[in-house]
Scaffold this motif. Structure first.
Motif, short mmCIF file in Angstrom:
data_model
loop_
_atom_site.label_atom_id
_atom_site.label_comp_id
_atom_site.label_asym_id
_atom_site.label_seq_id
_atom_site.Cartn_x
_atom_site.Cartn_y
_atom_site.Cartn_z
N ALA A 173 0.72 -1.03 -0.05
CA ALA A 173 -0.02 -0.11 0.04
C ALA A 173 0.75 1.14 0.01
O ALA A 173 0.59 2.21 -0.93
CB ALA A 173 -1.14 0.10 1.04
N PRO A 174 1.77 1.37 0.78
CA PRO A 174 2.77 2.60 0.85
C PRO A 174 3.31 2.79 -0.49
O PRO A 174 3.52 4.02 -1.12
CB PRO A 174 3.73 2.62 2.06
CG PRO A 174 3.07 1.56 3.01
CD PRO A 174 2.17 0.64 1.99
N ASN A 175 4.01 1.91 -1.07
CA ASN A 175 4.64 1.86 -2.27
C ASN A 175 3.40 2.30 -3.44
O ASN A 175 3.84 3.13 -4.32
CB ASN A 175 5.36 0.62 -2.64
CG ASN A 175 6.12 0.58 -3.86
OD1 ASN A 175 6.68 1.95 -4.26
ND2 ASN A 175 6.42 -0.54 -4.48
N LEU A 176 2.36 1.72 -3.37
CA LEU A 176 1.36 2.07 -4.49
C LEU A 176 1.00 3.50 -4.31
O LEU A 176 0.71 4.24 -5.32
CB LEU A 176 0.17 0.99 -4.28
CG LEU A 176 -1.02 1.29 -5.32
CD1 LEU A 176 -0.60 1.14 -6.50
CD2 LEU A 176 -2.02 0.39 -4.84
N GLU A 177 0.65 4.06 -3.08
CA GLU A 177 0.34 5.36 -3.01
C GLU A 177 1.42 6.22 -3.27
O GLU A 177 1.15 7.32 -3.82
CB GLU A 177 0.18 5.76 -1.30
CG GLU A 177 -1.13 5.08 -0.84
CD GLU A 177 -1.24 5.11 0.97
OE1 GLU A 177 -0.61 6.25 1.44
OE2 GLU A 177 -1.98 4.51 1.08
N ALA A 178 2.66 6.01 -3.07
CA ALA A 178 3.85 6.78 -3.77
C ALA A 178 3.86 6.81 -5.34
O ALA A 178 4.01 7.80 -5.75
CB ALA A 178 5.37 6.15 -3.12
N LEU A 236 1.16 6.30 -6.97
CA LEU A 236 0.08 7.16 -7.53
C LEU A 236 0.16 8.48 -7.59
O LEU A 236 -0.12 9.39 -8.39
CB LEU A 236 -1.29 6.55 -6.80
CG LEU A 236 -1.81 5.48 -7.23
CD1 LEU A 236 -2.92 4.79 -6.14
CD2 LEU A 236 -2.22 5.13 -8.56
N PHE A 237 0.80 9.03 -6.25
CA PHE A 237 1.25 10.20 -6.13
C PHE A 237 2.10 10.78 -7.30
O PHE A 237 2.02 11.74 -7.69
CB PHE A 237 1.90 10.62 -4.79
CG PHE A 237 2.24 11.96 -4.53
CD1 PHE A 237 1.36 12.79 -4.38
CD2 PHE A 237 3.72 12.38 -4.53
CE1 PHE A 237 1.61 14.52 -3.96
CE2 PHE A 237 3.84 13.77 -4.55
CZ PHE A 237 2.82 14.65 -4.24
N SER A 266 0.29 11.13 -10.46
CA SER A 266 -0.49 12.33 -10.52
C SER A 266 0.32 13.71 -10.68
O SER A 266 0.21 14.72 -11.40
CB SER A 266 -1.24 12.50 -9.26
OG SER A 266 -1.88 13.58 -9.03
#
Length: 150
Positions: free
Chosen positions: A6-11, A13-14, A17
């Protein structure tokens, strides 16, 4: 499908973006100067750096500094600009037209010896091209080494 933490996926996606917003700002630039400003200042949101240089290529080993991070316009006869023009010309002639790491050891003579006076230790050379050929380079420099994900 590969599982991504999850943290890697969030990074990721950020980062995606940020890239989309950067492309949007670049496409909406009304002038070449505004585009240069976006490239040398707003790219920082994608990858951190201390100094960015946009070099406009006019031919193999020939060109000029078009934009510098942190300043509104380039002073053509400033010592830093003159040194950068020599460095960018030398790097353009001496290396492949691909993203690569550059530093003082990438340069011959006084240009390499003076690197630490003008730029942080680690540089990233990012050639820019259109369908008609290479048009310039974005040089990003910082104190920390670059890594593959960047």
């Amino acid at each position: 499908m590969k599982h991504v933490a999850a943290p890697n996926l969030e990074a990721q996606l950020f980062g995606l973006s940020t890239l989309v917003q950067l492309v949007k700002r670049a496409r909406n630039a009304a002038t070449v100067q505004e585009l240069g400003f976006v490239m040398v200042n707003e790219t920082h949101g994608l990858v951190p750096y201390r100094q960015a240089v946009l070099w406009q290529r006019e031919g193999s080993g020939r060109g000029k500094v078009a934009a510098l991070s942190g300043i509104p316009s380039v002073e053509r006869n400033a010592p830093f600009t003159l040194w950068l023009n020599r460095v960018m010309s030398q790097l353009d002639q001496n290396g492949p037209a691909e993203i690569r790491l550059v530093d003082a050891s990438s340069l011959a003579g006084a240009s390499g010896e003076e690197w630490s006076e003008w730029l942080p230790a680690y540089g990233l050379w990012v050639p820019l091209a259109t369908s008609s050929g290479r048009i310039g380079t974005l040089l990003l420099a910082r104190e920390q080494p670059w890594n593959e994900t960047e």
